[in-house]
Motif scaffolding. Structure first.
Motif, PDB file in Angstrom:
ATOM      1  N   ASN A  25       0.801  -1.239   0.000  1.00  0.00           N
ATOM      2  CA  ASN A  25       0.000   0.000   0.000  1.00  0.00           C
ATOM      3  C   ASN A  25       0.832   1.286   0.000  1.00  0.00           C
ATOM      4  O   ASN A  25       0.253   2.374   0.093  1.00  0.00           O
ATOM      5  N   SER A  26       2.154   1.171  -0.049  1.00  0.00           N
ATOM      6  CA  SER A  26       2.924   2.405  -0.236  1.00  0.00           C
ATOM      7  C   SER A  26       2.700   2.879  -1.671  1.00  0.00           C
ATOM      8  O   SER A  26       2.389   2.078  -2.560  1.00  0.00           O
ATOM      9  N   ILE A  27       2.830   4.158  -1.872  1.00  0.00           N
ATOM     10  CA  ILE A  27       2.450   4.747  -3.165  1.00  0.00           C
ATOM     11  C   ILE A  27       3.690   5.347  -3.837  1.00  0.00           C
ATOM     12  O   ILE A  27       4.302   6.273  -3.318  1.00  0.00           O
ATOM     13  N   HIS A  56      -0.792   8.668   8.321  1.00  0.00           N
ATOM     14  CA  HIS A  56      -1.439   7.809   7.317  1.00  0.00           C
ATOM     15  C   HIS A  56      -2.500   8.593   6.544  1.00  0.00           C
ATOM     16  O   HIS A  56      -2.625   8.461   5.322  1.00  0.00           O
ATOM     17  N   TYR A  59      -0.707  11.329   4.231  1.00  0.00           N
ATOM     18  CA  TYR A  59       0.078  10.688   3.161  1.00  0.00           C
ATOM     19  C   TYR A  59      -0.846  10.221   2.036  1.00  0.00           C
ATOM     20  O   TYR A  59      -0.602  10.480   0.849  1.00  0.00           O
ATOM     21  N   ASN A  60      -1.914   9.555   2.407  1.00  0.00           N
ATOM     22  CA  ASN A  60      -2.834   9.051   1.383  1.00  0.00           C
ATOM     23  C   ASN A  60      -3.627  10.178   0.737  1.00  0.00           C
ATOM     24  O   ASN A  60      -3.865  10.164  -0.472  1.00  0.00           O
ATOM     25  N   ASN A  63      -1.557  12.102  -1.758  1.00  0.00           N
ATOM     26  CA  ASN A  63      -1.307  11.287  -2.947  1.00  0.00           C
ATOM     27  C   ASN A  63      -2.543  11.086  -3.819  1.00  0.00           C
ATOM     28  O   ASN A  63      -2.445  10.539  -4.920  1.00  0.00           O
ATOM     29  N   THR A  64      -3.726  11.525  -3.339  1.00  0.00           N
ATOM     30  CA  THR A  64      -4.901  11.477  -4.221  1.00  0.00           C
ATOM     31  C   THR A  64      -4.822  12.553  -5.297  1.00  0.00           C
ATOM     32  O   THR A  64      -5.542  12.507  -6.281  1.00  0.00           O
ATOM     33  N   PRO A 245      -8.545   7.451   4.623  1.00  0.00           N
ATOM     34  CA  PRO A 245      -7.955   6.502   3.667  1.00  0.00           C
ATOM     35  C   PRO A 245      -8.619   5.127   3.750  1.00  0.00           C
ATOM     36  O   PRO A 245      -9.064   4.705   4.822  1.00  0.00           O
ATOM     37  N   ARG A 247      -6.861   2.502   2.864  1.00  0.00           N
ATOM     38  CA  ARG A 247      -5.734   1.588   3.052  1.00  0.00           C
ATOM     39  C   ARG A 247      -4.610   2.322   3.768  1.00  0.00           C
ATOM     40  O   ARG A 247      -4.453   3.527   3.617  1.00  0.00           O
ATOM     41  N   PHE A 248      -3.865   1.594   4.581  1.00  0.00           N
ATOM     42  CA  PHE A 248      -2.668   2.129   5.232  1.00  0.00           C
ATOM     43  C   PHE A 248      -1.461   1.393   4.677  1.00  0.00           C
ATOM     44  O   PHE A 248      -1.559   0.233   4.258  1.00  0.00           O
ATOM     45  N   THR A 303      -5.505  -4.213   4.336  1.00  0.00           N
ATOM     46  CA  THR A 303      -4.245  -4.288   5.085  1.00  0.00           C
ATOM     47  C   THR A 303      -3.942  -5.691   5.605  1.00  0.00           C
ATOM     48  O   THR A 303      -2.787  -6.011   5.870  1.00  0.00           O
TER      49      THR A 303
END
Length: 612
Positions: A25-27, A56, A59-60, A63-64, A245, A247-248, A303
């Motif tokens: 799940n890292s982007i 978390h 970060y998510n 990144n959207t 989010p 997902r983490f 996750t």
């Protein structure tokens, strides 16, 4: 990983998984010349940072945005730092392996004052100048937010700009302005001037502080009328529809909290007088049961965690906690998904509910009476009775629990030695409840742990005027308690008084403290929150070399007329209300829960979202 040297040194350090990235799940985004690059820096080790819910979320969220790439960076542990310095490897973003100096923004979350030297260390390892005045057009903008940003002044000469309050909306706004200006006449100065107009943004370079001869603050003003005199915190008005989010990032190694986390509400109406979070996160805003169920369902699916934690300041105060837990148990019990309810209050301790939850996974119980005597619990407006603790532990022991942790503070306002000894007496009463149960009905081997931390007066609380106990006084009280607790069933732990003293200095510090931070960093201070690395002598040498008295900040009583370095920030809660609460505290007079009727804190005059 672009730098081959990194791969080579990973074989020589402890826990190399901290530094490789590439987790589930890292982007990782494609980077081109138009990509806005943001790195979220967490000023502690990977395992601590990966347990932080806010990181978390942001970060998510960032990144959207299609043309923005958000990466992560954590403070390298001592062994890794040594290898990085030896091989001239700069600190890098985990997703790309690129040095932090290549990013447009380097962001830090300020969760704890004693992590500030790690921020300086991370900047130095990135070859980014420590002071904003030394950075040029090609350097990243250094931004910070989080609860400690409510007094940004100790970092005012280091951070380019601060986000005051909740970051979901405002972080996207500053990225939008950056994108827009990059197409035209962008300069660092022009950008900072522009975002200084955004609500919730504080740019220190546009404000001047003057001091009186006695060291107190004389004035704090913007350098021009184009900048606001007051910076008002940002909140997300409708939490139920706010971004969360699905997902983490799942670490390869065990983190501090290895579980899915769902935030169920923000704010707290209890009004404990020592609690900064109770002020700065007002007003209360809840997510609906349906929304929480949806978030937890998708998080667990994405996750693979087998535990979900319901996060908030006071979980049992959620308006439909029984309905929520019932829904979750119906859905997760047979799947062996554990449910965690941190931050439960003693006066609303749902033992039957806890028993049902812990059929999946049983853990010890943790309670926070905070003070040993009823008088002192009333002084701090804790709002619980001794009978709440005794009844809760009695019920727990009868249902098979045998491990109880009790958290207290020492050094609270008006505290006497009798109050301190009340901690021992309360721990012994809990022990007695266990042995009051007939021998044949007892289960397990009793273990009561009483822990004390040293009280740190924080900005935006009724105790922001209060002098902290000296290190010697903390140590006297701790020793008195330690000597008195002589029972194999009761353990006693205490916190480092010197660390709490420094925390108090920085928490109520002004701009002069920023130079102390830099000096302490130069002398090798980092990971100060870790006992094996905390070096009190180096800190004291740093204060002495700059001619700054730390006791001025920690141990001095202020009067109500004094101007504070954080007074230009508007949390919604008025200073008049905090003064009133301070006076009521001296008389051990209680203030009711805001949900039972308005207590006049003022937050509803500034913010329209939520309930207060």
């Amino acid at each position: 990983m672009k730098n081959e040297n990194i791969e080579r040194i990973l074989l020589e350090v402890e826990k190399p998984s901290r530094y490789v990235g590439g987790e589930i799940n890292s982007i990782k985004k494609d980077i081109n010349e138009n990509t806005i690059r943001f790195v979220m820096g967490f000023p502690d080790v990977y395992e601590v940072g990966m347990s932080h819910l806010g990181s978390h979320i942001l970060y998510n969220l960032i990144n959207t945005v299609e043309d923005v790439a958000c990466e992560r960076a954590y403070a390298p542990w001592i062994d890794m730092e040594a290898k990085m310095r030896e091989h001239s490897i700069p600190l890098y973003g985990l997703e790309s392996g690129d040095p932090l100096s290549k990013f447009d923004f380097v962001g830090f979350t300020l969760q704890y004052e004693m992590s500030y030297t790690n921020i300086l260390n991370m900047l130095e390892l990135s070859n980014i100048p420590l002071r904003w005045s030394e950075r040029g057009e090609g350097d990243p903008l250094v931004v910070a937010g989080g609860p400690c940003a409510y007094n940004p002044e100790p970092l005012a000469n280091i951070v380019d700009f601060f986000v005051i309050g909740e970051g979901e909306e405002v972080n996207l706004e500053i990225l939008d302005i950056y994108r827009e200006m990059k197409k035209g006449e962008y300069t660092r100065e022009a950008y900072l001037k522009r975002i200084a107009q955004v609500e919730g943004i504080y740019v220190p370079k546009f404000y001047e502080a003057e001091y009186n001869e006695d060291g107190t603050l004389k004035s704090f003003e913007p350098i021009s009328e184009e900048f606001p005199k007051t910076v008002t915190k940002r909140i997300v008005e409708d939490l139920d529809s706010a971004y969360f989010p699905d997902r983490f990032v799942v670490p390869y190694i065990e983190s501090v909290h290895d579980r899915a986390m769902v935030e169920i509400f923000r704010g707290c109406t209890r009004g404990c007088r020592f609690c900064q979070a109770g002020t700065i996160y007002r007003p209360i805003r809840e997510r609906s049961v349906e929304t929480i169920m949806n978030h937890s369902r998708t998080l667990l699916q994405n996750t693979g965690y087998d535990e979900v934690s319901l996060a908030s300041l006071s979980t049992s105060d959620y308006s439909d906690i029984e309905g929520l837990v019932s829904r979750m148990m119906d859905e997760y019990k047979d799947k062996k998904i554990a449910l965690s309810l941190p931050s439960l209050r003693l006066d609303k301790f749902p033992i039957e509910m806890i028993e049902e939850i812990q059929k999946v996974r049983k853990t010890g119980l943790t309670f926070a009476p905070e003070a040993g005597s009823q008088r002192l619990r009333d002084v701090i407006n804790k709002g619980i009775q001794e009978s709440d603790l005794i009844e809760s532990t009695r019920n727990a022991f009868r249902r098979g629990w045998s491990t109880v942790k009790l958290y207290f503070m020492i050094g609270l306002p008006t505290e006497t030695d009798e109050d301190v000894m009340g901690i021992k007496e309360l721990a012994y009463k809990v022990k007695d409840e266990f042995f009051a149960i007939p021998r044949e009905e007892r289960k397990g081997n009793l273990k009561v742990t009483a822990s004390t931390s040293c009280f740190v007066p924080k900005p935006f609380t009724p105790y922001q005027w209060f002098p902290q106990d000296t290190v010697e006084e903390f140590d006297r009280k701790t020793l008195m308690l330690r000597k008195s607790i002589r029972d194999s069933k009761v353990n006693y732990n205490s916190h480092d008084s010197k660390l709490s003293f420094l925390e108090a200095v920085i928490a109520r510090g002004d701009r002069k403290i920023g130079e102390v931070l830099i000096e302490a960093h130069k002398r090798g201070c980092r990971f100060d929150g870790w006992s094996e690395h905390f070096n009190y002598e180096k800190w004291m040498e740093s204060f002495e070399s700059l001619g700054i008295d730390p006791h001025f900040y920690a141990n001095r009583e202020r009067d109500y007329e004094e101007l504070f370095p954080w007074d230009f920030i508007n949390t919604g809660v008025t200073k008049e209300y905090l003064i009133k609460e301070n006076e009521k505290s001296k008389m051990a007079e209680l203030t009711k829960d805001c949900r039972l009727g308005c207590t006049g804190c003022g937050v509803n005059n500034t913010f329209t979202g939520g309930v207060c």
